[in-house]
Every structure is written in structure tokens, then in C-alpha cells.
Write an enzyme that holds these catalytic residues in place. Structure first.
Site, PDB file in Angstrom:
ATOM      1  N   HIS A  66      30.457  -7.341 -41.970  1.00  0.00           N
ATOM      2  CA  HIS A  66      30.599  -5.902 -41.688  1.00  0.00           C
ATOM      3  C   HIS A  66      29.454  -5.124 -42.339  1.00  0.00           C
ATOM      4  CE1 HIS A  66      33.138  -2.094 -41.370  1.00  0.00           C
ATOM      5  NE2 HIS A  66      32.223  -1.760 -42.266  1.00  0.00           N
ATOM      6  N   GLU A  67      29.217  -5.396 -43.625  1.00  0.00           N
ATOM      7  CA  GLU A  67      28.155  -4.684 -44.339  1.00  0.00           C
ATOM      8  C   GLU A  67      26.765  -5.111 -43.850  1.00  0.00           C
ATOM      9  OE1 GLU A  67      28.466  -2.137 -46.273  1.00  0.00           O
ATOM     10  OE2 GLU A  67      30.645  -2.239 -46.100  1.00  0.00           O
TER      11      GLU A  67
END
Length: 278
Positions: A66-67
Site C-alpha cells: 500500500h505504501e
């Protein structure tokens, strides 16, 4: 939020963890162990622990993806990324400057929840291939699927600096053309959302939710603090406009006795006043 332990680099971006990450990692594994033990009494203790540990590890791998989605998109648009840090409340990308356009801001924020949603849908889609309902792999993929969809949904909440708050800022920026005003409006919304989470967490706690309610309140408090700092930072350039270094620097140095010994100088002057010139 900076990394205390470095794990390596991915796509040239340094990955690390904050010490607080160990707390949430431990709590997730313990919680999953309790959940699997209660719902699958036919599993052995080793199976319960193994599935809980594997699920926890994969959860943080997906959180890192996600990051990474944020960071890779930022770097592809010429925005430097210092590192990604995993900590108690998830992950944060240390992006060194803001996007130059509302469009870039929108997509840089949206790509994170989109990644989590795709991962969640993929986990739920392939769980049928992992065995029958009740099997370790099936239960692991089910949990990961729903938690990633939940993560995507939560990050779309319009509370700055969550991804949804950044999307809100991008929309306000595009509409008004003023990034400072858009940031302050989005930060105020973030403080309201954080306050609502605190209230919800307190109600949950007194309603019998226990630690879960306190955790919700803590997330709300963190959001209120982060949004408040963002609000202040947005107005800082305006406050400092026209101010020079000479306007704020100290002029002249305190005079001390030339016969003063070093120990007394440090204790009575240097440490007490914080001056750097004598």
C-alpha cells in the site's frame, strides 16, 4: 515518524520499522490466535499459531505494498521519497515535498487504497483454490481479504492526512486553485473526523468493546494531532513571508568572566541559557 530499524531497500526506497511496530505486530498475532482457536477447535496449537503468524506477516507485507504504491507513484513524478516506516498505526511514506498539481495529489493518494482494494479482492477471489471453508489457507485468505478491503475503505475517510483527506484536499485545490486554503480546509475536516473517532472509541469502550474501543479512540487522537500539525504547517509560509533571518536571530553574545572555569561555564551559562555564542 522515523525508522529505528532498517530492513533494506525496494525500488531504491529505504524500508524500516519504528519500535512501536512490534507492539501492534504482537497484538495482531495474539488476537488472530485467539480468534482461530475459538472458531476452529479442531486445529492443533501449532496450526493456530502458524496460521496467525503467517497471516500477520502477510498483512504487513500488503500494508507495505500500500505504501509502496504511494511512494513509487511519487517518484515516477519526480517527488523524492526518503523512506517508508511501519509503526503502530500502519505505515507512512516519508515524501519530501508536496505534489505540484491537484491531479498528481489525487492519484498519489488514491493509488494506496486502490492497491489495498485490489489485494483484498484478489485474496477473496483465490481463496476457493486454497481448500474448503474451514481450512487454514481458506481462513487466512478470508481474513486478509476483508481486512484489506476494510483498510481501503478506512483510508478513503475524508480526514486529512489520511488518503481520503488528501483526495479531499486535491478536490478543494482543483476547485479553488489555492493549495494553502485547501490544506487548511482538509485539515479541519481531519480534526472533526478524529474527534468523532475519539467519541466513538469512548462509547465502544463503555459499551463493552474493551481494548478495541480504546484503540479506536487512540487512532482518532493521532488523526486530530496530525491534522492540527498539517493545519499549522499550511499557514507557516504565509506567517514567514517577508521575514528574514536577521529579524529572528539573536544579536550580540553574552559576556562571561574570562577566569571562569569550564565546568562552571557549562553548568551556569551554557546549559541554563541555551545560547551558542559567548
Amino acid at each position: 515518524m522515523r525508522s529505528q530499524i532498517k530492513l533494506g531497500r525496494i525500488f531504491g526506497i529505504e524500508i524500516g520499522v519504528h519500535y512501536s511496530w512490534f507492539l501492534i505486530a504482537f497484538l495482531i498475532v495474539v488476537s488472530l490466535s485467539s480468534q482461530f482457536r475459538a472458531t476452529h477447535r479442531d486445529w492443533s496449537s501449532n496450526t493456530v499459531f502458524g496460521v496467525a503468524l503467517t497471516t500477520g506477516v502477510l498483512f504487513f507485507v500488503f500494508l507495505l505494498l500500500h505504501e509502496l504504491a504511494h511512494s513509487v507513484f511519487a517518484r515516477s513524478h519526480g517527488i523524492p521519497v526518503r523512506e517508508i516506516t511501519l509503526f503502530a498505526l500502519g505505515g507512512v511514506s516519508q515524501i519530501e515535498r508536496n505534489p505540484t498539481s491537484a491531479r498528481t495529489e489525487f492519484w498519489m493518494a488514491f493509488v494506496g487504497p486502490l492497491t489495498s482494494a485490489v489485494i483484498g479482492a484478489a485474496c477473496l477471489g483465490i481463496r476457493k483454490l486454497a481448500g474448503a471453508s474451514g481450512s487454514p489457507a481458506y481462513e487466512m485468505l478470508t481474513w486478509l481479504g476483508y481486512i484489506n478491503l476494510g483498510l481501503a475503505a478506512f483510508n478513503m475517510v475524508p480526514g486529512y492526512p489520511l488518503d481520503g483527506g488528501r483526495i479531499l484536499r486535491a478536490a478543494l485545490w482543483w476547485k479553488s486553485g489555492n493549495v494553502e486554503r485547501a490544506t487548511r480546509q482538509a485539515a479541519r475536516t481531519g480534526q472533526v473526523v478524529g474527534g468523532l473517532l475519539i467519541a466513538l472509541g469512548i462509547l465502544q469502550f463503555f459499551g463493552g468493546a474493551g481494548f478495541g474501543g480504546l484503540w479506536t479512540a487512540f487512532i482518532g487522537w493521532f488523526l486530530v494531532q496530525s491534522a492540527g500539525e498539517s493545519y499549522f504547517e499550511a499557514g507557516l509560509p504565509h506567517l514567514l513571508q517577508g521575514v528574514t533571518v536577521g529579524d529572528v536571530m539573536s544579536r550580540g553574545c553574552p559576556i562571561v568572566d574570562g577566569n571562569l572555569n569550564l565546568q562552571n561555564f557549562v553548568e551556569e551559562h551554557l546549559l541554563r541559557t541555551g545560547e551558542s555564542c559567548y
